[in-house]
Write a protein that holds these residues in place. Structure first.
Motif, PDB file in Angstrom:
ATOM      1  N   CYS A 142      39.663  82.276 -28.220  1.00  0.00           N
ATOM      2  CA  CYS A 142      39.241  82.953 -27.124  1.00  0.00           C
ATOM      3  C   CYS A 142      38.744  84.356 -28.365  1.00  0.00           C
ATOM      4  O   CYS A 142      39.456  85.021 -28.611  1.00  0.00           O
ATOM      5  N   THR A 185      32.577  76.613 -23.697  1.00  0.00           N
ATOM      6  CA  THR A 185      33.150  76.319 -22.439  1.00  0.00           C
ATOM      7  C   THR A 185      32.223  76.246 -20.763  1.00  0.00           C
ATOM      8  O   THR A 185      31.032  75.851 -20.168  1.00  0.00           O
ATOM      9  N   LEU A 186      31.786  77.956 -21.274  1.00  0.00           N
ATOM     10  CA  LEU A 186      30.674  78.312 -20.661  1.00  0.00           C
ATOM     11  C   LEU A 186      29.360  77.423 -20.454  1.00  0.00           C
ATOM     12  O   LEU A 186      29.263  77.489 -18.920  1.00  0.00           O
ATOM     13  N   PHE A 218      34.778  81.034 -24.888  1.00  0.00           N
ATOM     14  CA  PHE A 218      36.207  80.728 -24.786  1.00  0.00           C
ATOM     15  C   PHE A 218      35.840  78.874 -25.769  1.00  0.00           C
ATOM     16  O   PHE A 218      34.905  79.117 -24.664  1.00  0.00           O
ATOM     17  N   LEU A 228      39.093  70.525 -19.085  1.00  0.00           N
ATOM     18  CA  LEU A 228      38.514  71.799 -18.847  1.00  0.00           C
ATOM     19  C   LEU A 228      38.177  71.331 -17.450  1.00  0.00           C
ATOM     20  O   LEU A 228      37.462  70.478 -16.774  1.00  0.00           O
ATOM     21  N   THR A 230      37.736  75.205 -14.839  1.00  0.00           N
ATOM     22  CA  THR A 230      36.804  75.970 -15.214  1.00  0.00           C
ATOM     23  C   THR A 230      36.688  76.491 -15.453  1.00  0.00           C
ATOM     24  O   THR A 230      37.493  77.158 -16.747  1.00  0.00           O
ATOM     25  N   ALA A 231      34.836  77.438 -15.714  1.00  0.00           N
ATOM     26  CA  ALA A 231      34.951  78.807 -17.044  1.00  0.00           C
ATOM     27  C   ALA A 231      33.814  79.314 -16.110  1.00  0.00           C
ATOM     28  O   ALA A 231      33.345  79.153 -15.824  1.00  0.00           O
ATOM     29  N   TYR A 246      37.468  84.081 -17.855  1.00  0.00           N
ATOM     30  CA  TYR A 246      37.961  82.914 -17.941  1.00  0.00           C
ATOM     31  C   TYR A 246      37.632  81.623 -17.714  1.00  0.00           C
ATOM     32  O   TYR A 246      37.050  80.630 -17.606  1.00  0.00           O
ATOM     33  N   LEU A 247      39.199  80.877 -18.336  1.00  0.00           N
ATOM     34  CA  LEU A 247      39.115  79.736 -18.174  1.00  0.00           C
ATOM     35  C   LEU A 247      40.090  78.927 -18.165  1.00  0.00           C
ATOM     36  O   LEU A 247      41.582  79.721 -17.666  1.00  0.00           O
ATOM     37  N   GLU A 248      39.882  78.048 -17.157  1.00  0.00           N
ATOM     38  CA  GLU A 248      41.368  76.782 -16.569  1.00  0.00           C
ATOM     39  C   GLU A 248      41.157  75.219 -16.950  1.00  0.00           C
ATOM     40  O   GLU A 248      40.503  74.829 -17.189  1.00  0.00           O
TER      41      GLU A 248
END
Length: 252
Positions: A142, A185-186, A218, A228, A230-231, A246-248
């Motif tokens: 990131c 990721t987004l 990210f 993954l 969420t982003a 934000y990343l989860e």
């Protein structure tokens, strides 16, 4: 696990503008910051439950990175060679049993592109480094990468072709990374959505009109895609000319 990355454009200034309110509210497992603009001893940050890792730039009031995490790593590294400290404080790597967590602050090419050669040299070192890590275990990367990868990643793309952050060379370096084992990721979740920006000029009403760039990312090893969850971009959070991202991720 919850991950946050934010170019704070001066951590002490960001704290005066509500950084800690957001920090505690989001309750991330990993919170990475770039462009901290301070030296050791210039801040005393009490973050209960978090391990702190700092990479200060040698030049005062410039660059630098930090990571605050609930999870103690096996090792922490501060340069590509794992032996020295990066002089501008642009890199932190935390090693865990199942992954590497890396935050970076990529050099800006400058408006006149005078630092583009330095930037491209950095890109080569960075690519080789990330690929080397990825051969050992997956990478969660990131930071402020200082490039809008695609035309969808900035509002006024037509007038910015060839400008710093949107040169052919910089964009090609990002494409190479994403074509060789890594995922943005987004865009994994929102491949065609416009208006997802992370940086805005301080010029009047620019942010209000969402005339921005997406230059904070990210990026993860492709084999983490199934993990993954969420982003997101938290564009409603102020305190810097960038916003947090934000990343989860689950089951890592």
């Amino acid at each position: 696990m919850k991950f946050v990355s934010w170019n704070v454009n001066g951590l002490r200034a960001a704290i005066r503008k509500g950084f800690l309110d957001y920090f505690h509210e989001i309750d991330a497992d990993f919170f990475a910051v770039q462009e901290i603009k301070l030296q050791e001893g210039q801040i005393d940050l009490e973050l209960e439950g978090y391990h702190q890792f700092w990479n200060y730039a040698e030049r005062k009031g410039y660059a630098g990175t930090a990571v605050f995490t609930k999870h103690e790593p096996l090792n922490a590294y501060y340069n590509f060679d794992h032996e020295t400290v990066q002089p501008e404080g642009r890199l932190i790597t935390l090693e865990y049993e199942n992954f590497y967590f890396v935050t970076i602050y990529t050099p800006n090419s400058q408006r006149t592109l005078e630092r583009l050669p330095i930037r491209l040299e950095w890109e080569e070192q960075f690519y080789d480094y990330i690929k080397k890590l990825d051969k050992i275990k997956p990478v969660i990367l990131c930071g402020d990468l200082n490039v809008a990868h695609q035309e969808i990643d900035l509002r006024n793309y037509k007038s910015n072709h060839g400008n710093s952050g949107f040169t052919k060379e910089e964009r090609e370096k990002m494409t190479r990374l994403l074509d060789n084992g890594f995922t943005d990721t987004l865009r994994y979740f929102y491949p065609q959505e416009e208006g997802l920006y992370t940086w805005w000029s301080y010029m009047k009403t620019v942010r209000e009109r969402n005339i921005g760039w997406r230059i904070d990312y990210f990026i993860v090893s492709d084999r983490l895609r199934d993990n993954l969850r969420t982003a997101n971009i938290h564009a409603d959070i102020y305190g810097s000319d960038h916003c947090p991202i934000y990343l989860e991720i689950i089951d890592i």
